[in-house]
Design a protein around this motif. Sequence first.
Motif, PDB file in Angstrom:
ATOM      1  N   HIS A   4      41.015  48.697  41.458  1.00 53.11           N
ATOM      2  CA  HIS A   4      41.177  49.514  42.656  1.00 53.11           C
ATOM      3  C   HIS A   4      39.868  50.272  42.887  1.00 53.11           C
ATOM      4  O   HIS A   4      38.931  50.190  42.074  1.00 53.11           O
ATOM      5  CB  HIS A   4      42.346  50.493  42.503  1.00 53.11           C
ATOM      6  N   GLY A   5      39.815  50.968  43.971  1.00 58.36           N
ATOM      7  CA  GLY A   5      38.627  51.767  44.260  1.00 58.36           C
ATOM      8  C   GLY A   5      37.358  50.932  44.275  1.00 58.36           C
ATOM      9  O   GLY A   5      37.277  49.872  44.889  1.00 58.36           O
ATOM     10  N   GLU A   6      36.345  51.420  43.580  1.00 60.46           N
ATOM     11  CA  GLU A   6      35.021  50.790  43.565  1.00 60.46           C
ATOM     12  C   GLU A   6      35.091  49.360  43.046  1.00 60.46           C
ATOM     13  O   GLU A   6      34.442  48.441  43.587  1.00 60.46           O
ATOM     14  CB  GLU A   6      34.080  51.622  42.696  1.00 60.46           C
ATOM     15  N   ALA A   7      35.883  49.143  41.999  1.00 63.76           N
ATOM     16  CA  ALA A   7      35.974  47.803  41.412  1.00 63.76           C
ATOM     17  C   ALA A   7      36.558  46.812  42.404  1.00 63.76           C
ATOM     18  O   ALA A   7      36.122  45.657  42.489  1.00 63.76           O
ATOM     19  CB  ALA A   7      36.816  47.845  40.146  1.00 63.76           C
ATOM     20  N   ARG A   8      37.535  47.266  43.182  1.00 63.62           N
ATOM     21  CA  ARG A   8      38.140  46.354  44.149  1.00 63.62           C
ATOM     22  C   ARG A   8      37.177  46.052  45.294  1.00 63.62           C
ATOM     23  O   ARG A   8      37.093  44.920  45.771  1.00 63.62           O
ATOM     24  CB  ARG A   8      39.440  46.947  44.693  1.00 63.62           C
ATOM     25  N   VAL A   9      36.452  47.066  45.736  1.00 65.33           N
ATOM     26  CA  VAL A   9      35.446  46.846  46.777  1.00 65.33           C
ATOM     27  C   VAL A   9      34.425  45.819  46.295  1.00 65.33           C
ATOM     28  O   VAL A   9      34.052  44.886  47.026  1.00 65.33           O
ATOM     29  CB  VAL A   9      34.751  48.175  47.151  1.00 65.33           C
ATOM     30  N   ALA A  10      33.981  45.957  45.046  1.00 57.64           N
ATOM     31  CA  ALA A  10      32.978  45.040  44.500  1.00 57.64           C
ATOM     32  C   ALA A  10      33.521  43.620  44.435  1.00 57.64           C
ATOM     33  O   ALA A  10      32.796  42.656  44.718  1.00 57.64           O
ATOM     34  CB  ALA A  10      32.537  45.516  43.112  1.00 57.64           C
ATOM     35  N   GLU A  11      34.791  43.455  44.049  1.00 58.65           N
ATOM     36  CA  GLU A  11      35.377  42.113  43.959  1.00 58.65           C
ATOM     37  C   GLU A  11      35.519  41.473  45.332  1.00 58.65           C
ATOM     38  O   GLU A  11      35.218  40.286  45.511  1.00 58.65           O
ATOM     39  CB  GLU A  11      36.730  42.189  43.251  1.00 58.65           C
ATOM     40  N   ILE A  12      35.972  42.240  46.314  1.00 63.63           N
ATOM     41  CA  ILE A  12      36.074  41.696  47.676  1.00 63.63           C
ATOM     42  C   ILE A  12      34.681  41.323  48.177  1.00 63.63           C
ATOM     43  O   ILE A  12      34.494  40.267  48.815  1.00 63.63           O
ATOM     44  CB  ILE A  12      36.731  42.707  48.633  1.00 63.63           C
ATOM     45  N   ALA A  13      33.690  42.164  47.884  1.00 64.19           N
ATOM     46  CA  ALA A  13      32.317  41.867  48.298  1.00 64.19           C
ATOM     47  C   ALA A  13      31.807  40.599  47.620  1.00 64.19           C
ATOM     48  O   ALA A  13      31.104  39.787  48.239  1.00 64.19           O
ATOM     49  CB  ALA A  13      31.406  43.051  47.974  1.00 64.19           C
ATOM     50  N   ARG A  14      32.125  40.424  46.331  1.00 67.91           N
ATOM     51  CA  ARG A  14      31.725  39.190  45.635  1.00 67.91           C
ATOM     52  C   ARG A  14      32.340  37.969  46.290  1.00 67.91           C
ATOM     53  O   ARG A  14      31.706  36.922  46.479  1.00 67.91           O
ATOM     54  CB  ARG A  14      32.162  39.263  44.164  1.00 67.91           C
ATOM     55  N   MET A  15      33.632  38.062  46.659  1.00 63.56           N
ATOM     56  CA  MET A  15      34.314  36.947  47.296  1.00 63.56           C
ATOM     57  C   MET A  15      33.696  36.632  48.660  1.00 63.56           C
ATOM     58  O   MET A  15      33.679  35.477  49.108  1.00 63.56           O
ATOM     59  CB  MET A  15      35.804  37.265  47.447  1.00 63.56           C
TER      60      MET A  15
END
Length: 583
Positions: free
Chosen positions: A524-535
Amino acid sequence: MLRRLSLRDFVIVPELELDFAAGFSALTGETGAGKSILIDALQLALGSRGDAAVVREGASRAEISAEFDRPKALVAWLEEAGFDAPHDAGSDEAPPLLLRRVIDAQGKSRAWINGSTATVAQLRELAEHLLDIHGQHAWQGLTRPASVRELLDSFAQIDTRPMAAAHATWRRASEALASAQSRQADLAREHERLTWQIGELDRLAPDADEWEELNAEHSRLSHAQSLMDAARSALERIGEAEVNAQALTDEALSSLQDVLSYDAALQDTVNALQGAQAQLQDAAHSLGAYLHAADLDPDRLQQLDDRLSAWMTLARRYRRQPAELPALLAEWKSELAQLDAATDLDALQAQQAQALKAYQREAKTVSAARAKGAPALSTAVSQAMQQLGMAGGRFEVALSAQDEPQSFGLESAEFLVAGHAGSTPRPLAKVGSGGELSRIALAIAVTTSQQNSGAGTLIFDEIDTGVGGAVAETVGRLMKQLGRHVQVLAVTHLPQVAACADHHFLVAKALKHGVTNSDVRPIHGEARVAEIARMLGGERLSSTSIAHAEEMLALSAQSLPGAPSSLTSPGKDAATKSKKVKP
């Protein structure tokens, strides 16, 4: 609903424990990270075939544990099978359903339900009430007539069990009639044989207990003289001979009574002799009555000889013990009655006609329901197709009459699809594009699951393959909407779908001590943003991809009013933290 999943030494997962919540959960990760491992584990927990290959290299066994909410539909089944979990007296919640599966390095498997040993078949019985899995090749099953009928019947809430039972009854009646018609000559000969045999035994008329009674009476009469001589001799010794037992007992009793007053210790002996005196008198009376009634009766003895001889003759002829003749006669009479019924062609034809009429009544009820449900399913899936990038596309459920009555009804069903406006609907298997097939399968899965899913958890395993762009956003919104009614888990590679999830799990693979391990964790939070950005943009994150990811998550949070409180939105905190991610 799936509450918790625990894995130990499963494939490339050393140890894992995940908690799940209601709503829509997305599982993402790089290709090859092991996103489908969780799906495979759940399928094993619910009875799919397992072998030694699922055990992590170097481990002795793999363990999978899954905890579900207990469906009401399973309460009676669990109680009857002895798997009912004890209810916590201090809680209003129903106890959970705990499943455990262990597979050792030799491929041997063991299973438990609520802590009690279970069979794999019993796990499979639970599966349809707990999980409904749609894979990326789900469309292949939709080309099979049986699967099409099941989906239509489930969507229209049609119970086909009475029809199937009526069809089975009609089939049995038809087979009995056909068998009787083809075996008339054989049945007639069998009828004649049974009738003759029954006539022989009927002339003997053996009673159930007669054989033992005949033997007892014959034994008595054949030894009558010896019995009378022995009874006469005993009677003389007891009371009629010059020196007999009664007289001697009387003398002994008289001697003791004369001195009894000198020693009371003799009283017990006197009492015993008085008892013996009474018993001797009874014995003498009984022997006298026996001798009075005794009779050599040679005529009766001859009758018994003849009767026993008749029993023995028939017993030898039919190779049975004499005592079995009464049961044999009853058995033959039962067989003859069945044979009479089997040779009564008129009665068999009437039974067949009655069974066919009952089947047709049930089948017509099902046909009417299917005729009503098919257009409704066609319309619902067609509408879903419009949202999935197939504007003008049309979906139809085609019903075709069968030449012969079938257990599944009077018609077969087939899915026809026109991918765009102006095209003629064709069978689903003939749709050329893999992307179209995936979208159609997704439209059908979402429509039928939303309408009538018996399972508490729906799993979509990369069913969005071949989908992209604006259609991917629609897929995500559909899954999010579906998650409002039932728990949804989706393995996806699309950031648009993952951004719509209420909960997000990241699957990652890493090398540890020279061994590849897979791990899953909620983000969630920063980690989720980073994962969506990676995708969105690959491993190298840029400020553009991060901003795009934040925007997608924010829009997703606003897309459905009243979204669950657990829905993760990047918000101000996440936006601030995302700036720290190096592009």
